[in-house]
Design an enzyme around this catalytic site. Structure first.
Site, PDB file in Angstrom:
ATOM      1  N   HIS A   1      -8.798   5.071   4.198  1.00  0.00           N
ATOM      2  CA  HIS A   1      -8.701   3.689   3.735  1.00  0.00           C
ATOM      3  C   HIS A   1      -8.734   3.605   2.212  1.00  0.00           C
ATOM      4  O   HIS A   1      -9.772   3.800   1.596  1.00  0.00           O
ATOM      5  CB  HIS A   1      -9.849   2.869   4.351  1.00  0.00           C
TER       6      HIS A   1
ATOM      7  N   LYS B   1       0.346  -0.207  15.342  1.00  0.00           N
ATOM      8  CA  LYS B   1      -0.179   1.076  14.855  1.00  0.00           C
ATOM      9  C   LYS B   1      -0.239   2.103  15.990  1.00  0.00           C
ATOM     10  O   LYS B   1       0.078   3.277  15.791  1.00  0.00           O
ATOM     11  CB  LYS B   1      -1.546   0.885  14.191  1.00  0.00           C
TER      12      LYS B   1
ATOM     13  N   ASN C   1      -6.848  -1.592  -2.913  1.00  0.00           N
ATOM     14  CA  ASN C   1      -5.773  -2.152  -3.702  1.00  0.00           C
ATOM     15  C   ASN C   1      -6.289  -2.627  -5.063  1.00  0.00           C
ATOM     16  O   ASN C   1      -7.288  -3.343  -5.076  1.00  0.00           O
ATOM     17  CB  ASN C   1      -5.163  -3.338  -2.918  1.00  0.00           C
TER      18      ASN C   1
ATOM     19  N   SER D   1      -7.363  -1.562   7.433  1.00  0.00           N
ATOM     20  CA  SER D   1      -8.463  -2.217   6.724  1.00  0.00           C
ATOM     21  C   SER D   1      -9.699  -2.319   7.597  1.00  0.00           C
ATOM     22  O   SER D   1     -10.815  -2.258   7.102  1.00  0.00           O
ATOM     23  CB  SER D   1      -8.072  -3.638   6.308  1.00  0.00           C
TER      24      SER D   1
ATOM     25  N   MET E   1       0.825  -1.201   0.000  1.00  0.00           N
ATOM     26  CA  MET E   1       0.000   0.000   0.000  1.00  0.00           C
ATOM     27  C   MET E   1       0.865   1.260   0.000  1.00  0.00           C
ATOM     28  O   MET E   1       0.576   2.217  -0.712  1.00  0.00           O
ATOM     29  CB  MET E   1      -0.958  -0.002   1.200  1.00  0.00           C
TER      30      MET E   1
ATOM     31  N   GLU F   1      -1.268  -4.750   9.656  1.00  0.00           N
ATOM     32  CA  GLU F   1      -2.560  -4.619  10.350  1.00  0.00           C
ATOM     33  C   GLU F   1      -2.473  -5.206  11.772  1.00  0.00           C
ATOM     34  O   GLU F   1      -2.893  -6.326  12.023  1.00  0.00           O
ATOM     35  CB  GLU F   1      -3.636  -5.342   9.520  1.00  0.00           C
TER      36      GLU F   1
ATOM     37  N   ASN G   1     -15.392  -3.471   3.308  1.00  0.00           N
ATOM     38  CA  ASN G   1     -14.944  -4.776   3.800  1.00  0.00           C
ATOM     39  C   ASN G   1     -16.067  -5.517   4.528  1.00  0.00           C
ATOM     40  O   ASN G   1     -16.177  -6.735   4.443  1.00  0.00           O
ATOM     41  CB  ASN G   1     -13.725  -4.629   4.703  1.00  0.00           C
TER      42      ASN G   1
ATOM     43  N   VAL H   1       1.512   0.531   7.870  1.00  0.00           N
ATOM     44  CA  VAL H   1       2.296  -0.581   8.429  1.00  0.00           C
ATOM     45  C   VAL H   1       1.346  -1.777   8.586  1.00  0.00           C
ATOM     46  O   VAL H   1       0.136  -1.637   8.401  1.00  0.00           O
ATOM     47  CB  VAL H   1       2.957  -0.189   9.785  1.00  0.00           C
TER      48      VAL H   1
HETATM   49  N1  LIG Z   1      -2.968  -5.052   0.795  1.00  0.00           N
HETATM   50  C1  LIG Z   1      -4.227  -4.634   0.695  1.00  0.00           C
HETATM   51  O1  LIG Z   1      -4.981  -5.089  -0.154  1.00  0.00           O
HETATM   52  C2  LIG Z   1      -4.737  -3.557   1.612  1.00  0.00           C
HETATM   53  C3  LIG Z   1      -5.842  -2.791   1.218  1.00  0.00           C
HETATM   54  C4  LIG Z   1      -6.293  -1.760   2.055  1.00  0.00           C
HETATM   55  C5  LIG Z   1      -5.666  -1.540   3.266  1.00  0.00           C
HETATM   56  N2  LIG Z   1      -4.607  -2.315   3.646  1.00  0.00           N
HETATM   57  C6  LIG Z   1      -3.981  -2.022   4.946  1.00  0.00           C
HETATM   58  O2  LIG Z   1      -2.796  -1.286   4.715  1.00  0.00           O
HETATM   59  C7  LIG Z   1      -1.846  -1.586   5.727  1.00  0.00           C
HETATM   60  C8  LIG Z   1      -0.559  -2.070   5.081  1.00  0.00           C
HETATM   61  O3  LIG Z   1      -0.836  -3.206   4.288  1.00  0.00           O
HETATM   62  P1  LIG Z   1       0.179  -3.733   3.174  1.00  0.00           P
HETATM   63  O4  LIG Z   1      -0.558  -4.783   2.415  1.00  0.00           O
HETATM   64  O5  LIG Z   1       0.789  -2.619   2.444  1.00  0.00           O
HETATM   65  O6  LIG Z   1       1.286  -4.440   4.105  1.00  0.00           O
HETATM   66  P2  LIG Z   1       2.804  -4.835   3.742  1.00  0.00           P
HETATM   67  O7  LIG Z   1       3.174  -5.916   4.653  1.00  0.00           O
HETATM   68  O8  LIG Z   1       2.945  -5.009   2.263  1.00  0.00           O
HETATM   69  O9  LIG Z   1       3.619  -3.496   4.126  1.00  0.00           O
HETATM   70  C9  LIG Z   1       3.831  -3.068   5.414  1.00  0.00           C
HETATM   71  C10 LIG Z   1       5.176  -2.351   5.494  1.00  0.00           C
HETATM   72  O10 LIG Z   1       5.302  -1.716   6.774  1.00  0.00           O
HETATM   73  C11 LIG Z   1       6.642  -1.868   7.202  1.00  0.00           C
HETATM   74  N3  LIG Z   1       6.750  -1.642   8.650  1.00  0.00           N
HETATM   75  C12 LIG Z   1       6.566  -2.509   9.672  1.00  0.00           C
HETATM   76  N4  LIG Z   1       6.752  -1.887  10.858  1.00  0.00           N
HETATM   77  C13 LIG Z   1       7.047  -0.596  10.586  1.00  0.00           C
HETATM   78  C14 LIG Z   1       7.360   0.538  11.387  1.00  0.00           C
HETATM   79  N5  LIG Z   1       7.374   0.463  12.724  1.00  0.00           N
HETATM   80  N6  LIG Z   1       7.637   1.709  10.774  1.00  0.00           N
HETATM   81  C15 LIG Z   1       7.627   1.793   9.422  1.00  0.00           C
HETATM   82  N7  LIG Z   1       7.342   0.742   8.606  1.00  0.00           N
HETATM   83  C16 LIG Z   1       7.059  -0.434   9.189  1.00  0.00           C
HETATM   84  C17 LIG Z   1       7.027  -3.257   6.738  1.00  0.00           C
HETATM   85  O11 LIG Z   1       8.437  -3.433   6.716  1.00  0.00           O
HETATM   86  C18 LIG Z   1       6.376  -3.301   5.347  1.00  0.00           C
HETATM   87  O12 LIG Z   1       7.267  -2.819   4.358  1.00  0.00           O
HETATM   88  C19 LIG Z   1      -2.508  -2.607   6.645  1.00  0.00           C
HETATM   89  O13 LIG Z   1      -3.118  -1.936   7.723  1.00  0.00           O
HETATM   90  C20 LIG Z   1      -3.557  -3.231   5.751  1.00  0.00           C
HETATM   91  O14 LIG Z   1      -4.631  -3.754   6.509  1.00  0.00           O
HETATM   92  C21 LIG Z   1      -4.116  -3.296   2.827  1.00  0.00           C
END
Ligand SMILES: NC(=O)c1ccc[n+]([C@@H]2O[C@H](COP(=O)([O-])OP(=O)(O)OC[C@H]3O[C@@H](n4cnc5c(N)ncnc54)[C@H](O)[C@@H]3O)[C@@H](O)[C@H]2O)c1
Lengths: 76, 285
Positions: B140, B97, B143, B119, B14, B92, B190, B90
């Site tokens: 929010h 968070k 993707n 999410s 994201m 979920e 969702n 970061v």
């Molecule tokens: N993937 C999807 O389809 C989607 C859609 C909507 C919302 N989301 C939400 O977006 C958020 C991220 O999801 P994602 O799929 O991108 O996850 P991801 O695992 O691809 O990315 C998360 C990133 O955060 C980094 N991270 C971890 N701890 C950290 C910290 N303390 N400081 C800075 N960076 C840190 C990780 O190294 C990683 O690169 C989640 O809350 C998820 O629920 C995801």
């Protein structure tokens, strides 16, 4: 009804039932729910547009029928 | 609006996508992650989206370089002292968070709006460890962010009107259509997708149709979904779906409870496309 049609109807109607609750709880307006499902989930038949398409009365009838057959998650 | 400096925390799927829409709209971006390789992966993700545009001749290579140059990166919060708007992406996890938001409150100026891309977690709870809850909001994205127009703008218990308005304005400036909603489990999309998914699972387990045929039926014009629900679950990731469903179960009870099959797939590590198996088989990841 053919199984295929029934499955589609049950899934879209389950979304309608949940969408009505969401609006009743004040989470979002009906208009915003449809906009969200259109732009965020690419639904061509978001719940309130779908209800208008088949008719409010028919939807209410369907919800009652499904609630009786499949469970209270369909309660109108 | 044009000179807003945007912070992005978490350069994953994201974060990389959000960096694209922010820079495309001309905003300078500072992106933070915890290891250099994650930052590199995030920037690569952004680059890939731009490269696709260049290939389709919708952008010149020079323009692309200019956009990429708008992004700077950090492993701590250097550069967040003049961020106007931060978007957290970061993993979920509520504790993580909460910790990130407490850090952001210290690192960012008092005017900064602190948004979370969660999410399904509660915005009010994510803000709990800060003293600037009026400036914390849900933003929010969906993707792939570069293609999906929706942004759910979620008001926590103490989020101010001006924070909600500024978040909607930024979403619009990045070419998105914001929809406001309350801080309720699963927000809008969702929650409704899970209701649909659960009904599809029930239909299959009652023996009405096998999952592949349910998916086929759902993409026909009379249903009008863009993709079958079982396929969508595999693409989203069964791990994220499980987390979202658990949150819905805790909030709404039996009606939206995690079904046995999701629990089993999750426990077996069959997490969908990324692990080669979920509801369907996909060969080696
Ligand atoms: N993937 C999807 O389809 C989607 C859609 C909507 C919302 N989301 C939400 O977006 C958020 C991220 O999801 P994602 O799929 O991108 O996850 P991801 O695992 O691809 O990315 C998360 C990133 O955060 C980094 N991270 C971890 N701890 C950290 C910290 N303390 N400081 C800075 N960076 C840190 C990780 O190294 C990683 O690169 C989640 O809350 C998820 O629920 C995801």
């Amino acid at each position: 009804m053919e199984n295929r049609e029934l499955v589609v109807s049950r899934i879209l109607t389950a979304v309608v039932a949940e969408a009505r609750r969401l609006v009743a709880e004040g989470v979002a307006t009906a208009e915003d729910v449809d906009a969200a499902m259109t732009n965020g989930a690419l639904f061509k038949k978001p719940p309130f547009a779908y209800t208008r398409e088949i008719g409010e009365d028919e939807m209410n009838r369907r919800l009652s029928e499904y609630a009786e057959k499949y469970g209270p998650r369909f309660n109108p | 609006m044009g000179d807003l400096r945007i912070g992005i925390v978490g350069a994953g799927t994201m974060g990389g996508e959000i960096a694209f829409i922010a820079t495309q709209a001309g905003f300078p971006v500072i992106m933070k992650d915890i290891e250099q390789r994650f930052l590199d992966a995030g920037i690569n993700k952004t680059k890939q989206i731009y490269e696709f545009k260049v290939k389709r001749r919708r952008m010149s290579p020079e323009e692309m370089d200019e956009k990429i140059r708008l992004i700077s990166t950090t492993l701590n919060y250097d550069g967040f002292a003049d961020a106007d708007f931060v978007i957290e992406a970061v993993p979920e996890n509520l504790e993580l968070k909460q910790k990130v938001f407490a850090e952001l409150e210290k690192a960012c100026p008092d005017r900064a709006i602190l948004a979370t891309n969660t999410s399904a977690l509660s915005i009010t709870k994510i803000a709990e460890k800060t003293t600037c809850r009026d400036r914390v909001v849900g933003m929010h994205f969906f993707n792939p962010v570069s293609m999906m127009r929706l942004v759910e703008v979620i008001r926590g218990a103490e989020t101010s009107d001006s924070t909600v308005d500024a978040t909607c304005a930024l979403a619009e400036a990045m070419g998105k259509s914001p929809v406001k909603c309350a801080d309720s489990a699963g927000f809008i999309v969702n929650r409704l997708l899970c209701a649909a998914m659960l009904e599809a699972i029930r239909c299959e387990s009652e023996g009405l149709l096998p999952r592949a045929e349910i998916d086929n039926a759902l993409v026909k014009p009379d249903a009008g979904l863009p993709i079958g629900l079982f396929k969508m679950a595999d693409q989203l990731g069964i791990d994220l779906l499980y987390k979202v469903m658990k949150i819905l179960e805790d909030a709404f009870g039996e009606r939206l409870a995690v079904p046995e099959i999701i629990k089993n797939l999750h426990d077996q590590g069959a997490l969908g496309v990324k692990s080669g198996k979920g509801f369907y088989e996909y060969g080696k990841p």
